[in-house]
Design a protein around this motif. Sequence first.
Motif, mmCIF file in Angstrom:
data_model
loop_
_atom_site.group_PDB
_atom_site.id
_atom_site.type_symbol
_atom_site.label_atom_id
_atom_site.label_comp_id
_atom_site.label_asym_id
_atom_site.label_seq_id
_atom_site.Cartn_x
_atom_site.Cartn_y
_atom_site.Cartn_z
ATOM 1 N N SER A 152 0.826 -1.215 0.000
ATOM 2 C CA SER A 152 0.000 0.000 0.000
ATOM 3 C C SER A 152 0.855 1.258 0.000
ATOM 4 N N ASN A 168 -4.612 3.877 4.643
ATOM 5 C CA ASN A 168 -4.731 3.116 3.400
ATOM 6 C C ASN A 168 -5.366 1.772 3.738
ATOM 7 N N TYR A 189 -16.112 4.830 -9.063
ATOM 8 C CA TYR A 189 -14.688 5.110 -9.329
ATOM 9 C C TYR A 189 -14.441 5.364 -10.813
ATOM 10 N N ASP A 236 -9.174 8.638 -7.472
ATOM 11 C CA ASP A 236 -9.090 9.123 -6.076
ATOM 12 C C ASP A 236 -7.897 8.517 -5.332
ATOM 13 N N SER A 281 -7.249 5.266 -5.085
ATOM 14 C CA SER A 281 -7.459 3.845 -4.768
ATOM 15 C C SER A 281 -6.800 2.991 -5.846
ATOM 16 N N GLU A 299 -6.883 -1.525 -2.439
ATOM 17 C CA GLU A 299 -6.437 -0.441 -1.547
ATOM 18 C C GLU A 299 -7.308 0.799 -1.721
ATOM 19 N N GLN A 300 -7.674 1.380 -0.596
ATOM 20 C CA GLN A 300 -8.513 2.596 -0.622
ATOM 21 C C GLN A 300 -7.973 3.572 0.424
ATOM 22 N N TYR A 301 -7.681 4.769 0.004
ATOM 23 C CA TYR A 301 -7.133 5.762 0.928
ATOM 24 C C TYR A 301 -8.256 6.589 1.554
ATOM 25 N N GLU A 302 -8.200 6.787 2.867
ATOM 26 C CA GLU A 302 -9.236 7.533 3.601
ATOM 27 C C GLU A 302 -8.583 8.508 4.577
ATOM 28 N N LEU A 350 -13.700 -1.663 1.953
ATOM 29 C CA LEU A 350 -13.242 -2.100 0.619
ATOM 30 C C LEU A 350 -14.314 -2.842 -0.174
ATOM 31 N N LEU A 352 -14.974 -1.657 -3.910
ATOM 32 C CA LEU A 352 -13.763 -1.848 -4.717
ATOM 33 C C LEU A 352 -13.514 -3.340 -4.983
#
Length: 615
Positions: free
Chosen positions: A384, A484, A521, A551, A553, A574-577, A589, A592
């Motif tokens: 990540s 992440n 997305y 974004d 991800s 992976e998703q960033y917040e 997730l 995604l």
Amino acid sequence: ITNKSDESKYVSGTIANADLDVSDAVGLGTLKPTIVKSAPIRGQEPGTSGLRKKTKEFMSENYLNNFVQAVFDAVIAGGTNVSEGTLVVGGDGRYYNDKAIQTIIKMGVANGVKRFWIGKDGLLSTPAVSATIRERGPVWQTAFGAFILTASHNPGGPEEDFGIKYNTQNGGPAPEYLMQATYSNTTSIKSYKICADFPEVDITTVGSTTILAGDGSSSVVVEVIPSTESHVALLKTIFDFDAIKALLDRDDFTMVYDSMHGVNGPYSKSIFVDELGQPESVLTNHIPKDDFNGGHADPNLTYAKELVATMGLNAKGDKIDVSGPIPSFGAAADGDGDRNMILGTQFFVTPSDSLAVIVANANCIPFFRNQGGLKAVARSMPTSGAVDRVAKDLNLDFFETPTGWKFFGNLMDSKVIFKGKDYTPFICGEESFGTGSDHVREKDGIWAVLAWLNILAANNSDASKPLVTVEDIVQKHWSKYGRNYYCRWDFEGVDKVKATAMMDKMRADSATNTGRTVGSYTIATADDFKYIDPVDGSVAQKQGIRFLMSDGSRIIFRLSGTAGSGATVRMYIEQYETEKLNLPVAVALEELTEIALGLCDILTFCGTKTPTVIT
Ligand code: G6P
Ligand code: ZN
């Protein structure tokens, strides 16, 4: 045969084959090589980490001998004088380890090796081999290379896996060209060299034995070394052991370190019991077994079941009810001791977050602080992006490399290779539970554990204050850098042809996928990761299909380079917040993951969309 020794490390002469008649031995000329006829065996191409096959295959006629000869031929042709310096041999203790060591010694002697260091009981962890090559001995004895007998985290035993790899003088895995030359040698081999009369070495006793040629013209020294010595000595120079001891001695701090019956046991004992004065009860499964007690010595939420339950979690990383107290800190190692998993009380630290936290806090660790601070960091592509944000914040050189530790090695050695540009001190890590630094040229499980304890110790220097926990440190990290959310799904044992077709399809669709909207997305870029090594300019193609969302991800697909049989598809999400920092990972997730399953269409290609392992 003489047991006399002028060796500094001499303890006692140890030849198990005591009934060997000395006058005979002299007459026999135990150092005289025999040329044994052989023929190529198919499939001896080394993968990411050497040659790994079923143990039975390794034990079949000439299998090991052919490969070992192919390595010697490649190494010697590459310019290494194997008669100078030392050959290190050791392994993770799996079934056939001890027998393979005897064969390698006999073949080594026949190929000109004059000095051996063998880990006691045949044990040397992968990072310890690296440390032994780099640190041990007077200069004239320094190791030129090592054979490591391991299939890492793969199960061991007569029905399971065995493996062998070769490391070079810098302490790292042999470079690609050497492995290619080795492979090529295996396809044309006609014979191998062995000193069949060379006595069996008693590898259970530390000590040095000198074996003289019959005519006294040459000699070979086989030294059985304490497995932990070089590595533990090195680790003591890196971390603040006093501070770590003070942390471990606190009444409100408890830990457990699970060696999963792999080679890490003696190392964990040496450090935590002998050096740090902790009771042996902090160690679990620390007696090495040749089948890892039937387990799968891979430190993740699925396979480190016992530890995960002790820490109050299930295989998904969710909290479970536990009777009795839960330790403050939990860690596990794989079969050969180069991987690590870090846990707090009912809290799993992903390897990607672990890397980011260690980098952010590197200056708590004397090794980095004393060299003027950390200079560079690297992660493998599927790991990540958590560490990216720390690198940016701290203004560190940052590298994104393909999967495989060898890509980090070049960067660590860049000063030598790259005209003075020096990326050390250096920290790197992978999502596959590997973390380390330039102190050696392998990933180092126990290093990561000590790094966390050193960071915890620095955050708990005031013993009168409540304990700052693993979770506190990670939460603080997330609130500063964002989180992440990350997970990896593995589909093991799928059909290789079908899995390859699936990857090919995604590769071919990259251009049309770029710019497409999927759910909420937008795919900013779809491509296949390519890496140009900044140090030597070499290019690595086809390193993983990436869907990079607008974004930040990411969805990534790779075929494993270490799969035992069939193919393993790895899907990384992976998703960033920055705001919702405490969602369950599966919830964060969810969308995604569904998109990823659609993009690859694994159900159509491979007939399943249910992973065998989630980490
Ligand atoms: C070995 C290598 C690592 C690599 C890992 C995963 O452990 O040493 O550097 O990350 O394999 O490989 P795979 O191809 O199975 O994902
Ligand atoms: Zn390993």
